[in-house]
Design a protein around this motif. Sequence first.
Motif, short mmCIF file in Angstrom:
data_model
loop_
_atom_site.label_atom_id
_atom_site.label_comp_id
_atom_site.label_asym_id
_atom_site.label_seq_id
_atom_site.Cartn_x
_atom_site.Cartn_y
_atom_site.Cartn_z
N ARG A 13 0.81 -1.22 0.00
CA ARG A 13 0.00 0.00 0.00
C ARG A 13 0.84 1.27 0.00
N GLU A 71 -0.77 3.86 -4.87
CA GLU A 71 -2.21 3.74 -5.08
C GLU A 71 -2.59 4.33 -6.43
N ASN A 119 1.30 6.67 -2.07
CA ASN A 119 0.23 6.76 -1.08
C ASN A 119 0.80 7.36 0.21
N GLU A 160 -0.58 8.53 2.77
CA GLU A 160 -1.28 8.09 3.98
C GLU A 160 -0.59 6.89 4.63
N GLU A 161 -0.17 5.93 3.80
CA GLU A 161 0.48 4.73 4.32
C GLU A 161 1.86 5.04 4.89
N ARG A 217 1.36 6.63 8.26
CA ARG A 217 0.98 5.60 9.23
C ARG A 217 2.21 4.82 9.70
N HIS A 218 3.08 4.48 8.76
CA HIS A 218 4.29 3.74 9.11
C HIS A 218 5.19 4.57 10.02
N LYS A 221 -2.53 -3.52 11.19
CA LYS A 221 -2.29 -2.50 10.16
C LYS A 221 -3.20 -2.67 8.94
N THR A 222 -3.61 -3.90 8.64
CA THR A 222 -4.46 -4.12 7.47
C THR A 222 -5.91 -3.71 7.69
#
Length: 514
Positions: free
Chosen positions: A157, A160, A250, A252-253, A256-257, A287-288
């Motif tokens: 991810r 995207e 992406n 956003e991912e 998040r990481h 996370k998924t």
Amino acid sequence: MATQYGIKFAVHLISNHFGNVVSKVCENLFHRGPLTLDQLIHYTELTKEQVKNSLLVLVQHNCAQPFVPDDDDVNNLKVRTQYVALFDNIIHRLRFPKFLETVSQRLDEECAELLDGLLRDGRLTLKQMVDRASQGKENAVDSKVVRELLCKLLTARFVERCPAPEPVVSTSFKETTIRKRGAKSAKIFVAPKTLEQCVLEAAVPRDAIRFSLTADMGLNVDEEKNSDDAQMNSVEENVAEEEQILWRANFEEFIRHLRHKVLIENVRTQHDDGTAVVLRAVLEATKTVEKKVKMQNSVPLSLDTITTEVMKTDIGRAFTIDRIRASLSQLGCSGSSIIDDSYSIDLKKIIEQARNEEVESIMLKRYGKDAYRMFRLLSKDSSFLDTDKIAACTLVEPKKASKFLHQLWNDNYLHKETVTGVMVGKPSNIFLWKVNQPLLWINVLDEMYHAALNLSIRMAYEQEKNEELLNVPKDKLKEPGPLQKKYKRLQNVWLLLGASLMKLDDALMLFHDF
């Protein structure tokens, strides 16, 4: 949120990357809100061609998003496309090196190289990625190799599909409003969503499409009855459609990481490696299913699920069930936090503690130990405290304490209430003090954007000042002499400024993105 200096910093980044014309268009979008092409031409006083090209650049690099307000009459062809500047995406340009490092660590260098193309060029088709990968090489890169790398990035991810070009968005709501000071400054009125968030949510495709490399391979009933020719035609159409799909990083991912990384490192500092391993396991297991970057609590998990994830690590294989339970207890999962053997960690609390530590560090460096102790006392107490009590608890003289408290109030670090009392038969004012964290964090965030802007301007100044030196052939710079010394000095300055900006960006993400 986009603060005063945050907007200035975002405009400066656009100016550095794409020039003054594009930054002028971007600045108008920030200060005036969503605008149509004609409105931008009017406000910027640029030509239609200049504004149009600037918008294309901003959209190509994911710095602006076109949309159609739902109050336009679509059926009567009175649609007026508007453009909104994407503040977060512009600031993310500062983090491209961190994104590349993340992919290198999680996947491999080949995936990082493919991502580098998307970060540099904004939006690319699969064919454009293949062409870019083949540049400067004797033999063209096989499209299958690029396709496999793209699949790995999609599975993780990190990449995207680009959003819808012009989604229809409702604009019937009010933006966030904040009172910074006054008798009612402790109240914050926050709208459910900003226009930027609404536009992005309307534009993003559903996950099944968003992270899918192949186009829709489904056949209708009539096609299923036909021979293999229909299927072959469908496959050919699919391949042609795939070549038209635009891909982008992406963000956003990645955020998040990076948020997970900060959560884990803060827990490691506060507790130990074992507790950090357990938190990492919880975050990996969920996370998924995470839907938001700024999750307040982790998704509830059973002890068996957490144990299974912990055992996947080298350190975790040595853990017993009791050791894992003890770590969960340290993370706040005890007593009423455990329901039906289900564990959920308060992630918001970890982030808030990290923010408090960052602000306290600023207090100590800027105002000294006495002010630091007083601020720390107030930040740990949710109620108002008067000057005398603060002075007594921190062992600071009342007059000195009053001076520091008023200074912190003037700098927007404290909230003050004035109560009229009576001292020796005469009316007098009693000052009550409190830390209003949400407003404090906005103020600190704006100061950080200001500092980041100054660092970025200094880096641009150093580059402009040494432009002639940078045009000198590298062979001459290797020769001992004044030029080499000057070049080494420039390299050291850049390294120092760059490292300072990256470290400051860690704090920016802590207060804005996490």
